[in-house]
Every structure is written in structure tokens, then in C-alpha cells.
Design a protein around this motif. Sequence first.
Motif, PDB file in Angstrom:
ATOM      1  N   PHE A  71       0.838  -1.186   0.000  1.00 39.22           N
ATOM      2  CA  PHE A  71       0.000   0.000   0.000  1.00 39.22           C
ATOM      3  C   PHE A  71       0.880   1.246   0.000  1.00 39.22           C
ATOM      4  O   PHE A  71       1.657   1.476   0.933  1.00 39.22           O
ATOM      5  N   ASP A  72       0.770   2.048  -1.062  1.00 45.15           N
ATOM      6  CA  ASP A  72       1.543   3.281  -1.169  1.00 45.15           C
ATOM      7  C   ASP A  72       0.836   4.448  -0.478  1.00 45.15           C
ATOM      8  O   ASP A  72       1.471   5.295   0.143  1.00 45.15           O
ATOM      9  N   LYS A  73      -0.492   4.462  -0.598  1.00 42.60           N
ATOM     10  CA  LYS A  73      -1.278   5.583  -0.103  1.00 42.60           C
ATOM     11  C   LYS A  73      -2.717   5.107   0.058  1.00 42.60           C
ATOM     12  O   LYS A  73      -3.180   4.270  -0.707  1.00 42.60           O
ATOM     13  N   ASN A  74      -3.394   5.629   1.064  1.00 38.45           N
ATOM     14  CA  ASN A  74      -4.766   5.184   1.305  1.00 38.45           C
ATOM     15  C   ASN A  74      -5.732   5.672   0.225  1.00 38.45           C
ATOM     16  O   ASN A  74      -5.767   6.852  -0.097  1.00 38.45           O
ATOM     17  N   ALA A  75      -6.506   4.717  -0.301  1.00 38.19           N
ATOM     18  CA  ALA A  75      -7.698   5.089  -1.058  1.00 38.19           C
ATOM     19  C   ALA A  75      -8.820   5.241  -0.044  1.00 38.19           C
ATOM     20  O   ALA A  75      -8.890   4.492   0.934  1.00 38.19           O
ATOM     21  N   ARG A  76      -9.718   6.183  -0.255  1.00 35.70           N
ATOM     22  CA  ARG A  76     -10.713   6.509   0.746  1.00 35.70           C
ATOM     23  C   ARG A  76     -12.133   6.434   0.179  1.00 35.70           C
ATOM     24  O   ARG A  76     -12.331   6.436  -1.046  1.00 35.70           O
ATOM     25  N   GLN A 102      -4.687   2.952  -8.810  1.00 38.59           N
ATOM     26  CA  GLN A 102      -4.226   4.331  -8.965  1.00 38.59           C
ATOM     27  C   GLN A 102      -5.375   5.303  -8.726  1.00 38.59           C
ATOM     28  O   GLN A 102      -6.547   4.959  -8.914  1.00 38.59           O
ATOM     29  N   ASP A 103      -5.003   6.534  -8.338  1.00 35.23           N
ATOM     30  CA  ASP A 103      -6.030   7.568  -8.268  1.00 35.23           C
ATOM     31  C   ASP A 103      -6.260   8.133  -9.666  1.00 35.23           C
ATOM     32  O   ASP A 103      -5.654   7.689 -10.646  1.00 35.23           O
ATOM     33  N   ARG A 104      -7.111   9.141  -9.775  1.00 33.60           N
ATOM     34  CA  ARG A 104      -7.452   9.680 -11.092  1.00 33.60           C
ATOM     35  C   ARG A 104      -6.258  10.291 -11.812  1.00 33.60           C
ATOM     36  O   ARG A 104      -6.243  10.395 -13.042  1.00 33.60           O
ATOM     37  N   GLY A 106      -3.212   9.073 -11.686  1.00 28.40           N
ATOM     38  CA  GLY A 106      -2.217   8.051 -11.958  1.00 28.40           C
ATOM     39  C   GLY A 106      -1.245   7.804 -10.822  1.00 28.40           C
ATOM     40  O   GLY A 106      -0.248   7.092 -11.003  1.00 28.40           O
ATOM     41  N   VAL A 107      -1.511   8.353  -9.642  1.00 26.42           N
ATOM     42  CA  VAL A 107      -0.658   8.120  -8.473  1.00 26.42           C
ATOM     43  C   VAL A 107      -0.967   6.729  -7.907  1.00 26.42           C
ATOM     44  O   VAL A 107      -2.128   6.370  -7.727  1.00 26.42           O
ATOM     45  N   HIS A 108       0.098   5.953  -7.627  1.00 28.32           N
ATOM     46  CA  HIS A 108      -0.090   4.603  -7.109  1.00 28.32           C
ATOM     47  C   HIS A 108      -0.671   4.640  -5.699  1.00 28.32           C
ATOM     48  O   HIS A 108      -0.160   5.316  -4.812  1.00 28.32           O
ATOM     49  N   LEU A 109      -1.726   3.875  -5.506  1.00 28.29           N
ATOM     50  CA  LEU A 109      -2.326   3.710  -4.190  1.00 28.29           C
ATOM     51  C   LEU A 109      -1.986   2.350  -3.595  1.00 28.29           C
ATOM     52  O   LEU A 109      -1.712   2.234  -2.399  1.00 28.29           O
TER      53      LEU A 109
END
Length: 248
Positions: A71-76, A102-104, A106-109
Motif C-alpha cells: 500500500f503506497d497511499k490510502n484510497a478513501r 491508482q487515483d485519477r 495516476g498516483v499509485h495507491l
Amino acid sequence: MIPVSREGCKFRQDICIPCYQTGKDKALTPAGFMDLAQEIAYWAAEELGFGYTTLHVHHTAWVLSRMHVHFDKNARWRDWVKLFTWHKGAGGLFYLRDFDLQDRDGVHLARATSSWVIMNEQTRRLVRPEELSELLSVDGPVEHAIEEPAPKLQLPKNAQPESAGTHTVCYSDIDIIGHTNNVRYMVWAMDHIPAEDAFKPVRDLYINFNKETTLGQEIEIVRLRDGGSWWVEGLCEGKACFTVKIDF
């Protein structure tokens, strides 16, 4: 309408994170991610001609054996995300599939790699489907979400895990193949570590599925704290049916 689109060798699904796959902090849970990954994997395999429909005719089915998620970053909750998956061909006894959330922008989540086997639904034995060998091959270079395949897990040597309770396999655990769904093991693992740790953001999770479990079986859950990690293992008749390592 097929809920996936194809982009080269990858399949993509656009998802608005639902409330029931998040926790009290509104972040996507580990089990929530595994739910999303499982669904897109089914659709992608179906589109490539080796999905549930094709295999079921031969009384066979895909079974997840190992998985590693970073997990790179939390999706919420209510975030719009893009989930990609792609088949990477065979690796030893396994067939490999990766995922990239990815978020919208293109950042890895989250990124994941998984290892699958094919099981005969009648004998419950693993099979080698030679008739699918051409479909399961990959032409050209392979991209990796995580390059190293998901590892085999074993509790640390000389470990003395403590009992964390038991779980009887019940209605809500059983999937379309008639055994405990892979995501339920992750739910059991998180339910059996202390809450003060379970609610922390997970950095990496590793899970092995060693033996299927079915309705009514009683699973002994043991756990072990090792530095910044929790190990959780389920035992059925004295043998490990799953092993999980969770890094915070």
C-alpha cells in the motif's frame, strides 16, 4: 455490459470506493482491496478466454494461492480510482497476475502480485490444464507491479505463537466454489490482532492459502508479534490452512 476495458495487455476498471470496503477512518481496508482485485481478476480472465465460464465446463476453477500487496497511499471512501490487472504467464507451479490501484491522476495507491493454481472442483486436486497452455502464455516483455512473486510464508523459527481464538466456517465465508473465499482469511486475520494495531495503516500484507476450508470446520487462530509485523495463522486439524504476515 462488461465492467472492464482493455488497454493493451492490461484490463482496467473505474471504481468509486464504497463505504462497505472501508474502515472507521474511511480508508480502503486490506480485505476491501482483495475484494476489488478478485472481481477484476475474474473479469479479465473471462475476457482472455480462460475465466470461470471456460474452466467450469471442465469442472475446474482458479484458486488464489499466494498474494503480496504493498500500500503506497490510502484510497478513501468515495474516491474515484482506476484498478488495473494483467496476466503474467506461468511461474513454476503458479500462474501470475498483478494489480495496480491508482487515483485519477495516476498516483499509485496499492500494488500487488498474486499466484494462482487451478483446482478440480470434483476431486479438489490441483490440475495442469495443458489444453489452456496457449491461452495462458504471454508474448513479449512482462510489466511488474511487484517484480518478486509472492513468497512462501513460514512463521519465524523458534516462534511461540499465542492462541487468538477459533472461528467456525459459516455461511458468510463460502464462495462460488464452495469453500472459504480467500478474502475471508484476511478478515479473520485482522479480526484476531489487537484493535490498536488493526486500525493502523497497513504497509504490506502477505498471505498464503495452504489448504481449503469448508462449511462447519473449526479453525484455530494463532498469532505472533514480530517487530513491526503481526503473523496470523489458521490451523485446521493441526495443519496450517492459511498464513498471513501484516507489516505496519
